[in-house]
Design a protein around this motif. Structure first.
Motif, PDB file in Angstrom:
ATOM      1  N   TYR A 481      43.589  35.055  10.001  1.00  0.00           N
ATOM      2  CA  TYR A 481      44.731  35.141   9.073  1.00  0.00           C
ATOM      3  C   TYR A 481      45.257  36.572   9.032  1.00  0.00           C
ATOM      4  CZ  TYR A 481      47.402  34.552   4.720  1.00  0.00           C
ATOM      5  OH  TYR A 481      48.408  34.518   3.774  1.00  0.00           O
ATOM      6  N   ARG A 482      44.351  37.546   8.971  1.00  0.00           N
ATOM      7  CA  ARG A 482      44.757  38.959   8.961  1.00  0.00           C
ATOM      8  C   ARG A 482      45.433  39.356  10.271  1.00  0.00           C
ATOM      9  NH1 ARG A 482      44.048  42.754   4.482  1.00  0.00           N
ATOM     10  NH2 ARG A 482      43.179  41.404   2.879  1.00  0.00           N
ATOM     11  N   LEU A 483      44.932  38.839  11.389  1.00  0.00           N
ATOM     12  CA  LEU A 483      45.555  39.152  12.679  1.00  0.00           C
ATOM     13  C   LEU A 483      46.974  38.598  12.749  1.00  0.00           C
ATOM     14  CD1 LEU A 483      42.557  38.507  15.107  1.00  0.00           C
ATOM     15  CD2 LEU A 483      43.528  40.713  14.447  1.00  0.00           C
ATOM     16  N   GLY A 484      47.188  37.405  12.200  1.00  0.00           N
ATOM     17  CA  GLY A 484      48.537  36.862  12.157  1.00  0.00           C
ATOM     18  C   GLY A 484      49.457  37.726  11.315  1.00  0.00           C
ATOM     19  N   SER A 514      47.508  35.133  19.732  1.00  0.00           N
ATOM     20  CA  SER A 514      46.854  34.110  18.913  1.00  0.00           C
ATOM     21  C   SER A 514      45.674  33.471  19.613  1.00  0.00           C
ATOM     22  CB  SER A 514      47.868  33.018  18.536  1.00  0.00           C
ATOM     23  OG  SER A 514      48.331  32.341  19.693  1.00  0.00           O
ATOM     24  N   THR A 515      45.468  33.777  20.905  1.00  0.00           N
ATOM     25  CA  THR A 515      44.365  33.188  21.662  1.00  0.00           C
ATOM     26  C   THR A 515      43.293  34.218  22.009  1.00  0.00           C
ATOM     27  OG1 THR A 515      45.963  31.642  22.641  1.00  0.00           O
ATOM     28  CG2 THR A 515      43.785  31.781  23.661  1.00  0.00           C
ATOM     29  N   THR A 516      43.712  35.363  22.582  1.00  0.00           N
ATOM     30  CA  THR A 516      42.775  36.434  22.975  1.00  0.00           C
ATOM     31  C   THR A 516      43.248  37.755  22.362  1.00  0.00           C
ATOM     32  OG1 THR A 516      44.039  36.713  25.019  1.00  0.00           O
ATOM     33  CG2 THR A 516      42.080  35.297  25.114  1.00  0.00           C
ATOM     34  N   PRO A 517      42.994  37.986  21.084  1.00  0.00           N
ATOM     35  CA  PRO A 517      43.536  39.165  20.381  1.00  0.00           C
ATOM     36  C   PRO A 517      43.121  40.495  21.013  1.00  0.00           C
ATOM     37  CG  PRO A 517      42.630  37.579  18.826  1.00  0.00           C
ATOM     38  CD  PRO A 517      42.224  37.113  20.176  1.00  0.00           C
ATOM     39  N   VAL A 518      41.876  40.613  21.472  1.00  0.00           N
ATOM     40  CA  VAL A 518      41.406  41.895  21.982  1.00  0.00           C
ATOM     41  C   VAL A 518      42.210  42.355  23.197  1.00  0.00           C
ATOM     42  CG1 VAL A 518      39.687  40.916  23.557  1.00  0.00           C
ATOM     43  CG2 VAL A 518      39.307  43.174  22.539  1.00  0.00           C
ATOM     44  N   GLN A 555      36.581  44.415  11.432  1.00  0.00           N
ATOM     45  CA  GLN A 555      35.608  45.269  12.113  1.00  0.00           C
ATOM     46  C   GLN A 555      36.027  45.531  13.556  1.00  0.00           C
ATOM     47  OE1 GLN A 555      32.988  46.614  10.490  1.00  0.00           O
ATOM     48  NE2 GLN A 555      33.699  45.559   8.638  1.00  0.00           N
ATOM     49  N   ASP A 556      36.559  44.504  14.195  1.00  0.00           N
ATOM     50  CA  ASP A 556      36.975  44.610  15.596  1.00  0.00           C
ATOM     51  C   ASP A 556      37.877  43.440  15.911  1.00  0.00           C
ATOM     52  OD1 ASP A 556      37.228  45.549  18.128  1.00  0.00           O
ATOM     53  OD2 ASP A 556      35.123  45.313  18.703  1.00  0.00           O
ATOM     54  N   PHE A 557      38.564  43.523  17.034  1.00  0.00           N
ATOM     55  CA  PHE A 557      39.416  42.415  17.459  1.00  0.00           C
ATOM     56  C   PHE A 557      38.565  41.387  18.209  1.00  0.00           C
ATOM     57  CE2 PHE A 557      42.647  45.890  17.402  1.00  0.00           C
ATOM     58  CZ  PHE A 557      43.390  45.379  16.351  1.00  0.00           C
ATOM     59  N   PRO A 558      38.618  40.113  17.827  1.00  0.00           N
ATOM     60  CA  PRO A 558      37.826  39.076  18.510  1.00  0.00           C
ATOM     61  C   PRO A 558      38.273  38.908  19.957  1.00  0.00           C
ATOM     62  CG  PRO A 558      38.695  38.288  16.396  1.00  0.00           C
ATOM     63  CD  PRO A 558      39.389  39.575  16.701  1.00  0.00           C
ATOM     64  N   ARG A 559      37.324  38.493  20.793  1.00  0.00           N
ATOM     65  CA  ARG A 559      37.650  38.249  22.193  1.00  0.00           C
ATOM     66  C   ARG A 559      38.502  36.993  22.334  1.00  0.00           C
ATOM     67  NH1 ARG A 559      34.708  40.565  26.209  1.00  0.00           N
ATOM     68  NH2 ARG A 559      34.842  38.667  27.441  1.00  0.00           N
ATOM     69  N   GLN A 560      38.197  35.963  21.527  1.00  0.00           N
ATOM     70  CA  GLN A 560      38.907  34.693  21.662  1.00  0.00           C
ATOM     71  C   GLN A 560      38.904  33.967  20.323  1.00  0.00           C
ATOM     72  OE1 GLN A 560      37.350  32.265  24.819  1.00  0.00           O
ATOM     73  NE2 GLN A 560      39.243  31.112  25.064  1.00  0.00           N
ATOM     74  N   ARG A 568      44.941  29.440  11.690  1.00  0.00           N
ATOM     75  CA  ARG A 568      44.935  30.434  10.609  1.00  0.00           C
ATOM     76  C   ARG A 568      45.759  31.654  11.005  1.00  0.00           C
ATOM     77  NH1 ARG A 568      39.348  28.774  10.387  1.00  0.00           N
ATOM     78  NH2 ARG A 568      38.507  30.783  11.071  1.00  0.00           N
ATOM     79  N   PHE A 569      45.741  32.017  12.283  1.00  0.00           N
ATOM     80  CA  PHE A 569      46.583  33.106  12.782  1.00  0.00           C
ATOM     81  C   PHE A 569      48.056  32.784  12.548  1.00  0.00           C
ATOM     82  CE2 PHE A 569      49.230  35.104  15.957  1.00  0.00           C
ATOM     83  CZ  PHE A 569      48.712  36.370  16.135  1.00  0.00           C
TER      84      PHE A 569
END
Length: 596
Positions: A481-484, A514-518, A555-560, A568-569
């Motif tokens: 949600y925060r990444l979106g 929305s799929t691979t944020p990192v 904490q970090d950007f998720p890989r997927q 949620r994004f």
């Protein structure tokens, strides 16, 4: 169970004086013309029974004798005419190349009404004899009454009326109806007796073939069957080519449930709604205000004539439940929901539900509460119908592109108060990624799905808990949600730095972000720094503070991201983007933010 409830519905409706339900042995069909006859069989007039409204033909419905399933669907033999009414090809032999239909029509009258001395029936037989002897006179007759063009375009339905007869059409004359009733009540050696699986009665006349069901979207326009057998593999042992004995249903029960279902499926019925590919009908086992002023179709259907009707229905339900105004006597009224879908020459049962009003009403209300999300524009529907929601998830907005079982599974989940199907989330997420846009309807679907899934995984929460809110929730720490939200902020920075830009980072990066944020956000954050240099100091400070607030819990950007996380994004992106357009001036940066 389904057929039994339809029979009960038929019996209840028949007891009402204005139900419009056809009695046994009769059918309601649109009737185009009445042929007015003199006692000597000469035609004195051709009376039209239709009007043209807004360029469309509106035909009046009439009660007509139903001597078999040909009342709704003819075979290709041309030898199954109806009694005292039928298409022009039967009544007049109009454009009948084989010449069998007019003969069949005459023979049907003589078979069903033998030796009946009625002036009306005698006039019909004289008229038909003249037509059979002089077939070329038909065109001249139609030309005389100005109906030739209409008959050349279609095969209209015709019946007869005796000139000056106040009884109405000839099939309503007292002697005719009495003779017809006696003929229906009589049994002969050709009738097969057996045990009816619907009524439970023994030694009753069995229906050899089910009357066709019409009005199911996507099925054959001439009608299809629910119960039928077309191969030996489906037949009972020893019942080869004996349709009625493979699934024995009494003639009376078969007539009742097919008539009831055709009545519910009628285009003008308020008890039907199209849910994706499922033609859905509703009815109750007793009188209910919930099935009077508003029906279930008002909640889920597309009310084009009154777009606000659905909103009023939801508001009325809110008020009834909030104030306890749901009548005590109606709480135990059972509601039945039947979803039908086409399946080649048959009709398949997509879903069948039954529930008390006291259980059903809160579930419907919960569905609309789950859907409630901040609207983009005032024209967005407050209480969107399933038709609108499904269209928003389909390629090019066409319901043909909706996954076949999605609508039925979703409807079942709503009425049973269960989590929404996974295919619904998949359709919403995939459409957002394909078009790089989170629309109001898709955001509503995503919010509803996510909240129901959260309640499923956290059983300690209440049935009305809204984990994801209607508007932007700055206290929501969910990472996707925060990444979106972050993606929406970065896009808005770009828009402010490059006014009038045709394509933003959403057009290039939404699907990947929305799929691979990192793999994406490090690049987008570098672009953000370049864009901030083009803004004023006040705007830069405001946006930097907002980016910091959004990134704080991460904490970090998720890989997927999984599919629910992608949902949620998308919701976070939609909430943050809409928040830009609804903030007060004192909260916004110095340059006014306008929606594209």
């Amino acid at each position: 169970m389904i057929l039994q409830e339809l029979v009960r519905y038929y019996d209840r409706q028949r007891a009402l004086p204005d139900s419009g339900m056809a009695p046994p042995g009769w059918v309601r069909r649109p009737l185009d013309y009445l042929i007015e006859l003199a006692p000597d069989g000469s035609c004195t007039n051709l009376l039209s029974r239709f009007t043209v409204e807004k360029g469309k033909r509106v035909t009046w419905s009439a009660l007509l004798p139903a001597i078999g399933k040909q009342a709704l669907k003819h075979t290709n033999s041309g030898k199954d005419a109806n009694l005292l009414w039928d298409y022009a090809s039967f009544v007049l032999g109009w454009q009948d190349q084989r010449g069998t239909k007019l003969v069949s029509f005459i023979n049907t009258i003589r078979h069903w009404l033998p030796k009946l001395e009625d002036v009306g029936v005698e006039a019909v037989l004289r008229f038909l004899s003249n037509i059979a002897a002089n077939p070329d006179d038909t065109r001249a007759l139609l030309l005389k009454f100005g109906a030739l063009a209409d008959f050349e375009l279609r095969d209209p339905v015709l019946a007869f009326q005796l000139a000056g007869d106040l009884a109405g059409p000839i099939h309503f004359r007292p002697d005719v109806t009495a003779a017809y009733a006696a003929r229906l009540a009589a049994t002969d050696d050709t009738v097969t007796l057996g045990n009816c699986l619907v009524s439970g009665l023994s030694d009753v006349p069995l229906s050899m073939n089910e009357t066709v069901i019409k009005g199911v979207w996507g099925a054959q326009s001439s009608g299809a069957n629910i119960v039928s057998f077309n191969a030996r593999a489906f037949e009972s042992y020893g019942k080869t080519e004996r349709q009625g004995e493979n699934a024995p249903v009494g003639q009376r029960a078969a007539f009742a449930y097919t008539t009831a279902l055709n009545h519910l499926l009628d285009k003008g019925s308020r008890n039907r709604v199209q849910v994706g590919d499922a033609s859905t009908v509703f009815w109750a086992d007793g009188a209910s205000s919930f099935d009077g002023e508003f029906t279930l179709a008002d909640f889920f259907g597309e009310t084009k004539d009154d777009p606000d009707r659905g909103v009023r229905a939801v508001q009325a339900l809110h008020q009834a439940l909030a104030t306890g105004q749901l009548p005590v006597g109606e709480r135990d009224v059972m509601f039945f929901v039947l979803g039908l879908a086409p399946n080649a020459a048959r009709i398949s049962i997509r879903f069948w539900l039954q529930a008390r009003l006291a259980d059903l009403a809160p579930r419907i209300l919960r569905h609309f509460d789950d859907l409630r999300v901040v609207r983009r524009v005032d024209s967005d529907p407050v209480a969107p119908s399933l038709f609108q929601l499904l269209s928003g998830l389909a390629l090019q907005g066409k319901l043909d592109n909706v996954p076949p079982r999605l609508a039925g599974d979703w409807m079942r989940a709503i009425l049973e108060g269960q989590p929404y199907p996974a295919t619904l989330l998949n359709a919403a997420v995939m459409r957002c990624k394909a078009e790089q846009e989170v629309t109001y309807l898709r955001a509503a679907v995503l919010k509803a799905w996510l909240n129901r899934d959260h309640r499923r995984r956290h059983t300690d929460t209440g049935s009305t808990d809204q984990h994801f809110k209607e508007r932007l929730d700055v206290d929501q720490t969910d990472t996707p949600y925060r990444l979106g939200r972050l993606f929406a902020v970065l896009e808005q920075i770009q828009r402010q730095a490059m006014p009038g830009i045709n394509a933003t980072i959403r057009d290039r990066y939404y699907s990947a972000a929305s799929t691979t944020p990192v793999a994406v956000f490090t690049t987008l954050l570098r672009l953000k720094n370049a864009h901030l240099k083009k803004l004023s100091e006040g705007q830069t400070v405001w946006f930097e503070r907002l980016v910091g607030e959004v990134l704080a819990p991460l904490q970090d950007f998720p890989r997927q991201l999984t599919l629910p996380q992608q949902g949620r994004f998308a919701l976070g992106y939609y909430h943050q983007r809409q928040d830009f357009f609804t903030r007060k001036d004192s909260d916004t940066p110095t340059t006014k933010i306008q929606e594209e």
